[in-house]
Motif scaffolding. Structure first.
Motif, short mmCIF file in Angstrom:
data_model
loop_
_atom_site.label_atom_id
_atom_site.label_comp_id
_atom_site.label_asym_id
_atom_site.label_seq_id
_atom_site.Cartn_x
_atom_site.Cartn_y
_atom_site.Cartn_z
N ARG A 6 0.85 -1.19 0.00
CA ARG A 6 0.00 0.00 0.00
C ARG A 6 0.89 1.24 0.00
O ARG A 6 1.98 1.24 0.54
CB ARG A 6 -0.87 0.02 1.24
CG ARG A 6 -1.82 -1.15 1.29
CD ARG A 6 -2.60 -1.16 2.56
NE ARG A 6 -3.77 -0.31 2.40
CZ ARG A 6 -4.71 -0.18 3.33
NH1 ARG A 6 -4.61 -0.79 4.48
NH2 ARG A 6 -5.75 0.59 3.11
N LEU A 8 1.14 5.59 0.71
CA LEU A 8 0.57 6.69 1.49
C LEU A 8 0.85 7.99 0.75
O LEU A 8 2.00 8.34 0.50
CB LEU A 8 1.18 6.73 2.89
CG LEU A 8 0.68 7.87 3.77
CD1 LEU A 8 -0.79 7.68 4.12
CD2 LEU A 8 1.51 7.97 5.04
N HIS A 48 -9.70 4.29 -1.99
CA HIS A 48 -8.62 4.59 -1.07
C HIS A 48 -9.19 4.68 0.34
O HIS A 48 -10.40 4.68 0.54
CB HIS A 48 -7.90 5.90 -1.44
CG HIS A 48 -8.72 7.14 -1.33
ND1 HIS A 48 -9.64 7.53 -2.29
CD2 HIS A 48 -8.79 8.07 -0.36
CE1 HIS A 48 -10.21 8.67 -1.93
NE2 HIS A 48 -9.72 9.01 -0.75
N GLU A 49 -8.28 4.72 1.29
CA GLU A 49 -8.67 4.89 2.69
C GLU A 49 -8.15 6.25 3.14
O GLU A 49 -6.98 6.57 2.93
CB GLU A 49 -8.06 3.77 3.54
CG GLU A 49 -8.56 3.75 4.94
CD GLU A 49 -8.20 2.44 5.65
OE1 GLU A 49 -8.52 2.34 6.83
OE2 GLU A 49 -7.62 1.54 5.01
N VAL A 51 -6.90 9.03 5.72
CA VAL A 51 -6.17 9.06 6.99
C VAL A 51 -6.15 10.51 7.44
O VAL A 51 -5.82 11.40 6.65
CB VAL A 51 -4.74 8.52 6.81
CG1 VAL A 51 -3.97 8.60 8.12
CG2 VAL A 51 -4.75 7.10 6.27
N LYS A 80 -12.28 5.61 6.83
CA LYS A 80 -11.47 6.69 7.40
C LYS A 80 -10.76 6.20 8.66
O LYS A 80 -11.39 5.60 9.52
CB LYS A 80 -12.36 7.89 7.75
CG LYS A 80 -12.89 8.61 6.52
CD LYS A 80 -14.05 9.53 6.85
CE LYS A 80 -15.35 8.83 7.06
NZ LYS A 80 -15.88 8.04 5.96
N LEU A 107 1.23 2.84 10.97
CA LEU A 107 1.32 2.99 9.51
C LEU A 107 2.25 2.00 8.83
O LEU A 107 1.89 1.47 7.79
CB LEU A 107 1.67 4.43 9.13
CG LEU A 107 0.47 5.28 8.73
CD1 LEU A 107 -0.21 4.80 7.48
CD2 LEU A 107 -0.50 5.52 9.82
N LEU A 110 0.23 -1.14 8.66
CA LEU A 110 -0.90 -0.98 7.77
C LEU A 110 -0.47 -0.99 6.30
O LEU A 110 -1.13 -1.59 5.46
CB LEU A 110 -1.63 0.33 8.09
CG LEU A 110 -2.98 0.56 7.45
CD1 LEU A 110 -3.96 -0.53 7.84
CD2 LEU A 110 -3.51 1.92 7.85
N LYS A 111 0.64 -0.35 6.01
CA LYS A 111 1.13 -0.32 4.63
C LYS A 111 1.57 -1.70 4.16
O LYS A 111 1.54 -1.97 2.96
CB LYS A 111 2.28 0.67 4.50
CG LYS A 111 1.82 2.12 4.50
CD LYS A 111 2.97 3.08 4.38
CE LYS A 111 3.67 2.89 3.05
NZ LYS A 111 4.75 3.83 2.82
N LEU A 118 -3.58 4.70 0.78
CA LEU A 118 -3.94 5.52 1.92
C LEU A 118 -3.73 6.97 1.50
O LEU A 118 -2.73 7.30 0.86
CB LEU A 118 -3.06 5.19 3.12
CG LEU A 118 -3.08 3.72 3.54
CD1 LEU A 118 -1.88 3.38 4.39
CD2 LEU A 118 -4.37 3.42 4.29
N ARG A 119 -4.66 7.87 1.87
CA ARG A 119 -4.56 9.25 1.41
C ARG A 119 -4.85 10.20 2.57
O ARG A 119 -5.85 10.06 3.27
CB ARG A 119 -5.57 9.48 0.29
CG ARG A 119 -5.48 10.83 -0.32
CD ARG A 119 -6.22 10.87 -1.65
NE ARG A 119 -6.21 12.22 -2.15
CZ ARG A 119 -7.23 13.05 -2.08
NH1 ARG A 119 -8.37 12.65 -1.56
NH2 ARG A 119 -7.14 14.26 -2.55
#
Length: 187
Positions: A6, A8, A48-49, A51, A80, A107, A110-111, A118-119
């Motif tokens: 993923r 960011l 996207h998710e 952040v 979110k 993070l 998560l990545k 992720l944005r």
């Protein structure tokens, strides 16, 4: 087949001298336009998710309640993640998860998990923490043609570590906004 990691992406809006907003400045510093709106809609349409930090969450959730912006229904649909040591309980905005752990712990983990990009939009103190943790893959700065020398508030890059960047591209929106895309370059 290997899973893709993923990414960011941080996006910041700023005046020429780098302020995130000005006292009594309207949305988009008063420089809204069809190209900017098309860019926002295109980005929101992509999976996207989101952040964000607590302050951005409170502000955006308040706008959602007012229902004035056409982008908010899509933002409500998106997942979110809100990093906050002060927010807890049931979120007022749908599809929101509060995270109290530090970004430098969450993070990287998560990545490494499967999922979409992720944005981050806004969330200046969170952005500084993300850069310090070394987890930002791309940063976009949209520069508005305006100087707020007397009324500008919150420099967008305050608190960031020294960071070499590689220019990925530029774009002009509505014949006046300059979009600059960068990737952090290993030192």
């Amino acid at each position: 087949m290997a899973t893709q990691q993923r990414t960011l992406h941080v996006e910041l809006y700023a005046t020429l001298e780098g302020y995130a907003y000005g006292r009594e400045s309207p949305a988009y510093f008063g420089y809204d336009g069809p190209d900017l709106q098309a860019r926002i809609e295109t980005q929101l349409a992509e999976p996207h998710e989101m952040v964000m930090g607590a302050n951005t969450y409170r502000q955006l959730a308040g706008y959602v309640a007012e229902g004035d912006d056409p982008s908010f229904p899509r933002m409500t649909e998106l997942p979110k993640l809100v990093f906050s040591s002060t927010l807890s309980g049931e979120p007022v905005w749908a599809n929101t998860t509060f995270v109290s752990e530090p970004v430098e712990t969450v993070l990287p983990r998560l990545k490494a998990e499967p999922g979409g990009p992720l944005r981050v939009i806004g969330s200046l103190s969170l952005t500084a923490s993300l850069f310090a943790a070394g987890v930002v893959d791309r940063v976009t700065v949209v520069v508005f043609p305006l100087v707020l020398g007397e009324t500008g508030e919150q420099p967008i890059l305050r608190g960031l570590p020294d960071l070499p960047l590689e220019l990925l591209g530029t774009q002009v929106l509505d014949d006046r906004l300059v979009v600059m895309d960068y990737a952090p370059r290993p030192s």
